[in-house]
Design a protein around this motif. Structure first.
Motif, PDB file in Angstrom:
ATOM      1  N   TYR A 214      -5.431 -11.434  -8.781  1.00 18.32           N
ATOM      2  CA  TYR A 214      -6.480 -10.420  -8.722  1.00 18.32           C
ATOM      3  C   TYR A 214      -7.014  -9.946 -10.067  1.00 18.32           C
ATOM      4  O   TYR A 214      -8.091  -9.356 -10.119  1.00 18.32           O
ATOM      5  CB  TYR A 214      -5.969  -9.199  -7.935  1.00 18.32           C
ATOM      6  CG  TYR A 214      -5.467  -9.553  -6.566  1.00 18.32           C
ATOM      7  CD1 TYR A 214      -6.351  -9.933  -5.566  1.00 18.32           C
ATOM      8  CD2 TYR A 214      -4.108  -9.543  -6.272  1.00 18.32           C
ATOM      9  CE1 TYR A 214      -5.895 -10.276  -4.296  1.00 18.32           C
ATOM     10  CE2 TYR A 214      -3.643  -9.881  -5.012  1.00 18.32           C
ATOM     11  CZ  TYR A 214      -4.542 -10.249  -4.029  1.00 18.32           C
ATOM     12  OH  TYR A 214      -4.094 -10.598  -2.791  1.00 18.32           O
TER      13      TYR A 214
ATOM     14  N   ILE B 143     -16.448   3.509  -5.449  1.00 14.38           N
ATOM     15  CA  ILE B 143     -16.327   2.067  -5.689  1.00 14.38           C
ATOM     16  C   ILE B 143     -17.389   1.627  -6.694  1.00 14.38           C
ATOM     17  O   ILE B 143     -18.593   1.731  -6.447  1.00 14.38           O
ATOM     18  CB  ILE B 143     -16.484   1.270  -4.384  1.00 14.38           C
ATOM     19  CG1 ILE B 143     -15.401   1.677  -3.375  1.00 14.38           C
ATOM     20  CG2 ILE B 143     -16.427  -0.223  -4.665  1.00 14.38           C
ATOM     21  CD1 ILE B 143     -13.985   1.384  -3.812  1.00 14.38           C
TER      22      ILE B 143
ATOM     23  N   TRP C  85     -14.662  -5.429   3.060  1.00 14.11           N
ATOM     24  CA  TRP C  85     -13.410  -4.949   2.465  1.00 14.11           C
ATOM     25  C   TRP C  85     -12.345  -5.980   2.737  1.00 14.11           C
ATOM     26  O   TRP C  85     -12.608  -7.029   3.320  1.00 14.11           O
ATOM     27  CB  TRP C  85     -13.034  -3.572   3.002  1.00 14.11           C
ATOM     28  CG  TRP C  85     -12.828  -3.478   4.482  1.00 14.11           C
ATOM     29  CD1 TRP C  85     -13.752  -3.681   5.466  1.00 14.11           C
ATOM     30  CD2 TRP C  85     -11.607  -3.149   5.158  1.00 14.11           C
ATOM     31  NE1 TRP C  85     -13.190  -3.497   6.718  1.00 14.11           N
ATOM     32  CE2 TRP C  85     -11.880  -3.175   6.549  1.00 14.11           C
ATOM     33  CE3 TRP C  85     -10.328  -2.823   4.727  1.00 14.11           C
ATOM     34  CZ2 TRP C  85     -10.911  -2.887   7.507  1.00 14.11           C
ATOM     35  CZ3 TRP C  85      -9.364  -2.532   5.681  1.00 14.11           C
ATOM     36  CH2 TRP C  85      -9.662  -2.564   7.046  1.00 14.11           C
TER      37      TRP C  85
ATOM     38  N   HIS D  98       0.847  -1.192   0.000  1.00 12.84           N
ATOM     39  CA  HIS D  98       0.000   0.000   0.000  1.00 12.84           C
ATOM     40  C   HIS D  98       0.883   1.243   0.000  1.00 12.84           C
ATOM     41  O   HIS D  98       1.910   1.290   0.692  1.00 12.84           O
ATOM     42  CB  HIS D  98      -0.941   0.014   1.201  1.00 12.84           C
ATOM     43  CG  HIS D  98      -2.163  -0.835   1.012  1.00 12.84           C
ATOM     44  ND1 HIS D  98      -3.136  -0.528   0.081  1.00 12.84           N
ATOM     45  CD2 HIS D  98      -2.560  -1.985   1.600  1.00 12.84           C
ATOM     46  CE1 HIS D  98      -4.086  -1.456   0.122  1.00 12.84           C
ATOM     47  NE2 HIS D  98      -3.759  -2.354   1.027  1.00 12.84           N
TER      48      HIS D  98
ATOM     49  N   TYR E 143     -10.816  -5.863 -10.989  1.00 10.32           N
ATOM     50  CA  TYR E 143     -10.290  -6.441  -9.759  1.00 10.32           C
ATOM     51  C   TYR E 143     -11.278  -7.484  -9.253  1.00 10.32           C
ATOM     52  O   TYR E 143     -12.464  -7.190  -9.025  1.00 10.32           O
ATOM     53  CB  TYR E 143     -10.087  -5.359  -8.695  1.00 10.32           C
ATOM     54  CG  TYR E 143      -9.733  -5.921  -7.335  1.00 10.32           C
ATOM     55  CD1 TYR E 143      -8.416  -6.266  -7.029  1.00 10.32           C
ATOM     56  CD2 TYR E 143     -10.718  -6.127  -6.366  1.00 10.32           C
ATOM     57  CE1 TYR E 143      -8.095  -6.801  -5.788  1.00 10.32           C
ATOM     58  CE2 TYR E 143     -10.400  -6.654  -5.122  1.00 10.32           C
ATOM     59  CZ  TYR E 143      -9.090  -6.987  -4.845  1.00 10.32           C
ATOM     60  OH  TYR E 143      -8.776  -7.522  -3.623  1.00 10.32           O
TER      61      TYR E 143
ATOM     62  N   GLU F 232      -6.384  -6.155   0.689  1.00 11.21           N
ATOM     63  CA  GLU F 232      -6.005  -5.633  -0.623  1.00 11.21           C
ATOM     64  C   GLU F 232      -6.707  -4.320  -0.972  1.00 11.21           C
ATOM     65  O   GLU F 232      -6.160  -3.492  -1.696  1.00 11.21           O
ATOM     66  CB  GLU F 232      -6.320  -6.674  -1.702  1.00 11.21           C
ATOM     67  CG  GLU F 232      -5.478  -7.936  -1.615  1.00 11.21           C
ATOM     68  CD  GLU F 232      -6.045  -8.995  -0.684  1.00 11.21           C
ATOM     69  OE1 GLU F 232      -5.590 -10.147  -0.760  1.00 11.21           O
ATOM     70  OE2 GLU F 232      -6.945  -8.680   0.128  1.00 11.21           O
ATOM     71  N   THR F 233      -7.930  -4.125  -0.471  1.00 11.18           N
ATOM     72  CA  THR F 233      -8.662  -2.902  -0.834  1.00 11.18           C
ATOM     73  C   THR F 233      -8.254  -1.711   0.019  1.00 11.18           C
ATOM     74  O   THR F 233      -8.523  -0.565  -0.350  1.00 11.18           O
ATOM     75  CB  THR F 233     -10.184  -3.093  -0.711  1.00 11.18           C
ATOM     76  OG1 THR F 233     -10.551  -3.207   0.666  1.00 11.18           O
ATOM     77  CG2 THR F 233     -10.648  -4.326  -1.484  1.00 11.18           C
TER      78      THR F 233
ATOM     79  N   PRO G  52     -10.645   1.954 -10.713  1.00 14.63           N
ATOM     80  CA  PRO G  52      -9.654   2.077  -9.632  1.00 14.63           C
ATOM     81  C   PRO G  52     -10.172   2.953  -8.497  1.00 14.63           C
ATOM     82  O   PRO G  52     -11.028   3.818  -8.682  1.00 14.63           O
ATOM     83  CB  PRO G  52      -8.457   2.724 -10.335  1.00 14.63           C
ATOM     84  CG  PRO G  52      -9.050   3.473 -11.487  1.00 14.63           C
ATOM     85  CD  PRO G  52     -10.230   2.663 -11.940  1.00 14.63           C
ATOM     86  N   TRP G  53      -9.616   2.725  -7.292  1.00 16.13           N
ATOM     87  CA  TRP G  53      -9.930   3.540  -6.125  1.00 16.13           C
ATOM     88  C   TRP G  53      -8.625   3.831  -5.400  1.00 16.13           C
ATOM     89  O   TRP G  53      -7.637   3.101  -5.534  1.00 16.13           O
ATOM     90  CB  TRP G  53     -10.950   2.837  -5.237  1.00 16.13           C
ATOM     91  CG  TRP G  53     -10.465   1.586  -4.571  1.00 16.13           C
ATOM     92  CD1 TRP G  53     -10.046   1.433  -3.283  1.00 16.13           C
ATOM     93  CD2 TRP G  53     -10.320   0.288  -5.182  1.00 16.13           C
ATOM     94  NE1 TRP G  53      -9.655   0.139  -3.045  1.00 16.13           N
ATOM     95  CE2 TRP G  53      -9.813  -0.589  -4.193  1.00 16.13           C
ATOM     96  CE3 TRP G  53     -10.557  -0.217  -6.469  1.00 16.13           C
ATOM     97  CZ2 TRP G  53      -9.541  -1.935  -4.448  1.00 16.13           C
ATOM     98  CZ3 TRP G  53     -10.293  -1.548  -6.719  1.00 16.13           C
ATOM     99  CH2 TRP G  53      -9.796  -2.401  -5.724  1.00 16.13           C
TER     100      TRP G  53
ATOM    101  N   MET H 271      -6.394   1.106  -3.328  1.00 13.38           N
ATOM    102  CA  MET H 271      -6.212  -0.239  -3.870  1.00 13.38           C
ATOM    103  C   MET H 271      -4.762  -0.676  -3.761  1.00 13.38           C
ATOM    104  O   MET H 271      -3.842   0.153  -3.785  1.00 13.38           O
ATOM    105  CB  MET H 271      -6.661  -0.280  -5.334  1.00 13.38           C
ATOM    106  CG  MET H 271      -5.860   0.609  -6.257  1.00 13.38           C
ATOM    107  SD  MET H 271      -6.621   0.786  -7.895  1.00 13.38           S
ATOM    108  CE  MET H 271      -6.474  -0.877  -8.523  1.00 13.38           C
TER     109      MET H 271
ATOM    110  N   ILE I 131     -15.167  -1.040   1.023  1.00 13.38           N
ATOM    111  CA  ILE I 131     -15.640  -0.946  -0.363  1.00 13.38           C
ATOM    112  C   ILE I 131     -17.160  -1.093  -0.460  1.00 13.38           C
ATOM    113  O   ILE I 131     -17.772  -0.535  -1.369  1.00 13.38           O
ATOM    114  CB  ILE I 131     -14.935  -1.952  -1.294  1.00 13.38           C
ATOM    115  CG1 ILE I 131     -15.122  -3.391  -0.820  1.00 13.38           C
ATOM    116  CG2 ILE I 131     -13.458  -1.601  -1.436  1.00 13.38           C
ATOM    117  CD1 ILE I 131     -14.620  -4.435  -1.812  1.00 13.38           C
TER     118      ILE I 131
END
Length: 659
Positions: free
Chosen positions: A500, A456, A426, A286, A508, A429-430, A481-482, A485, A434
């Motif tokens: 993923y 999302i 969530w 991250h 994703y 990975e997120t 994308p967010w 992510m 989400i």
């Protein structure tokens, strides 16, 4: 996975946001569903504008040139911007005149005669973080070096995390329940040269030997130069003369002046390792800017955080997991609502410990896991009833889907039927929520995580990426994308793409089977590999478990597939009974539960095997290890990784029990 999963478990109870919440919370950030729909549409229609507006509420040393660059599966957020997550958590509050506000409330596990409580203000936190950061610099840690942290739930764990962020050194927090082998794997993968630990940690009145575990791991880690040791328990430990340093001596000797490093928005903030059923742990990466913005924003909205309103937020997770990263530290401190850390177990010295904490600190926001809620149910209503829980305003769940009946118990017994429940979906990975209700806007349905968070674009699709109609199970994906992510798996690009991004190109894939109902609400049906194919019908394990838990005798259930000579795959259920039904375990109750599931879902979902057990195999974070149960149900010897298992005796007891 086929295009459709059988999904017929019905839930018709709907709970509107309560007037008690609206009047007690003060400001409601998202006041109704019209506001939610308008804001969600705006966030998807022009994500650069939306997230640019959100990000301007944070401190940036250098402004970004572009909000987003997207070339699936690679995203770059706030491109060219420079910031510091520690500054936005701590220094910004001090500079704004809130240095004397409480940042962290901590309660230790031992209670003799009263629990140890510490309160750190933002100014005190700034001083301690700066000293710790200078200590790391004195050990030769540079911007970009990964620092491994293996500690109990003490304030110094949060301080160490923030100290790493302050100097641009990504942290890799290892949950304090892991054994030496797990430490070795993670330190080698991260190439850490420095480990921060404690002499030990308190857990159910016993000392977890953290330093001894690090010493054993270091016999296979010749590259580790320094181990920084916090004295917590006072137990005797061995100190390596050229490697080990005491926290109170090393950190205590440092200056409390340490400027925050200006790092690129895409600079790695931390690695966090997740275990899979096969292969080595995955080091999820991250980065700073996007993660910082998303976690603080979602914390504010999901929990309706309002500073200076007397709010106190208590998340029961450990910082060794993503929930602790996102919703104890990085999401809370920028919102200036005190975050409460608790060191120990929920049932020490008694099974009312969490409720005593809520009463003692007048907690307003309580965030825990469904597995904990089911334990509370099993322990009985008398424990929460002994305490004043009237301060509670918002309840949350995290970690796995919650069974509707556990949701109802939480709603009635803990929330007195007045606190909204935010059932958050969530992943590590997120980075952040989400799919989740918003407490002032979303009508909630027990067992459903309801609707996507702003920004999302979640959907249920088949393997061709085609969106499926209502009440048809499929793959849960995110199509755009967010900011928070994951940016990859450390050192393993191929695994990142395969895990993923390969099942549905350009999307994703969360790894969960799910459906949307007629209302548009999401229902998580279980991990893709937890879906059972019974005579050609695909059943989500989560829904079978929910049907079992809806029976008054059952407080917890885990369902897995097992070989069946006629059906191909049969349904095996491992069931824990409530205290009033402990003597009912036997053939009549098994038949009753089988018929109950058939009535709730259909004959196809009737379990072929039901095994009663007092305990289920769980990770130290409380998740049921269904892959181990699959081995037991199949009668085969397990060769799977059990380093995260909380109690190894559970497996032996399950193997010894009769079907």
């Amino acid at each position: 996975m086929s295009d459709a999963i059988t999904s017929v478990l019905q839930e018709n109870r709907v709970f509107e946001p309560s007037e008690h919440f609206r009047t007690s919370i003060g400001t409601v950030h998202v006041p109704n569903m019209d506001a939610y729909r308008a804001e969600h549409a705006r966030s998807l229609g022009d994500p650069s504008k939306y997230w640019g507006e959100v990000a301007r509420g944070f401190h940036w040393m250098h402004p970004w040139q572009r909000v987003l660059e997207w070339n699936a599966p690679d995203a770059r957020w706030f491109v060219g911007g420079q910031t510091n997550a520690c500054f936005n958590c701590v220094d910004r509050q001090v500079e704004a005149g809130f240095g004397d506000d409480v940042a962290i409330i901590w309660e230790g596990e031992p209670c003799s005669p009263e629990p140890e409580v510490r309160r750190l203000t933002y100014r005190e936190l700034q001083r301690e973080v700066s000293r710790t950061a200078n200590a790391l610099l004195s050990m030769g840690v540079k911007c970009g070096d990964v620092v491994t942290i293996y500690m109990g739930m003490v304030p110094e764990l949060a301080i160490a995390v923030l100290a790493c962020a302050r100097i641009g050194a990504p942290h890799s927090v290892i949950f304090g329940g892991f054994a030496p082998n797990a430490i070795v794997d993670r330190v080698l993968d991260a190439q850490s040269k420095v480990i921060i630990t404690c002499d030990g940690a308190w857990r159910r009145g016993q000392v977890v030997p953290l330093k001894a575990n690090v010493d054993e791991a270091c016999t296979r880690l010749p590259e580790v130069r320094h181990v920084l040791v916090l004295r917590r328990t006072g137990r005797e430990v061995t100190m390596h003369p050229t490697r080990d340093l005491w926290w109170h001596e090393c950190v205590g000797a440092q200056s409390d002046d340490c400027p925050c490093a200006a790092v690129d928005s895409e600079h790695p903030l931390f690695l966090l390792y997740t275990s899979g059923s096969t292969g080595k742990p995955k080091g999820i990466v991250h980065t700073t800017g996007g993660y910082m913005v998303f976690t603080a924003h979602t914390a504010r909205l999901t929990f309706n955080l309002v500073p200076a309103r007397g709010q106190v937020y208590f998340c029961t997770a450990d910082l060794g997991w993503i929930t602790g990263h996102s919703y104890i530290v990085y999401g809370l401190l920028p919102n200036r609502v005190p975050t409460l850390m608790y060191e120990g177990a929920p049932n020490f010295p008694a099974e009312d410990r969490f409720w005593a904490i809520v009463e003692r600190h007048r907690v307003t926001h309580f965030y825990t896991a469904p597995t904990a809620i089911r334990s509370f149910m099993k322990w009985g209503d008398a424990h929460p009833q002994r305490h004043d829980l009237s301060s509670l305003l918002v309840l949350g769940t995290v970690g796995e889907p919650i069974n509707p009946e556990a949701w109802m118990w939480y709603h009635r017994t803990i929330g007195s039927s007045r606190c909204p429940i935010v059932d958050t979906m969530w992943q590590t990975e997120t980075g952040g929520h989400i799919i989740t209700p918003l407490p002032g806007a979303t009508p909630t349905v027990p067992g459903s995580c309801t609707l996507p968070m702003f920004g999302i674009d979640a959907a249920i699709v088949n393997e061709r990426g085609e969106e499926l109609p209502a009440n048809t199970g499929g793959l849960l994906v995110i199509r755009k994308p967010w900011p928070s992510m994951l940016r990859g798996i450390h050192g393993d690009r191929a695994r990142f793409i395969e895990t993923y991004w390969s099942k549905v190109p350009g999307m994703y894939v969360a790894g969960d089977g799910a459906r949307r109902d007629d209302r548009g609400y999401f229902w998580i049906m279980g991990r893709i590999d937890d879906v059972i194919n019974v005579s050609g019908h695909r059943l989500g394990t989560m829904e079978v478990e929910s049907a079992l838990v809806s029976h008054p005798a059952v407080v917890e259930a885990a369902v897995v597939g097992m070989p069946h000579e006629i059906k191909g795959t049969g349904i095996a259920a491992f069931v824990t009974l409530g205290p009033d039904f402990a003597n009912s375990a036997g053939a009549p109750l098994k038949r009753e539960l089988q018929e109950h599931v058939a009535h709730e879902i259909g004959a196809i979902a009737r379990p072929d095997m039901i095994r009663f057990t007092t305990l289920l195999p769980k990770t130290r974070s409380g998740k049921i290890m269904r892959r181990l149960l699959r081995d037991i149900a199949s009668g085969r010897e397990s060769r799977q990784d059990t380093t995260t298992l909380e109690d190894f005796s559970v497996l032996a007891k399950l193997r010894e029990s009769d079907e």
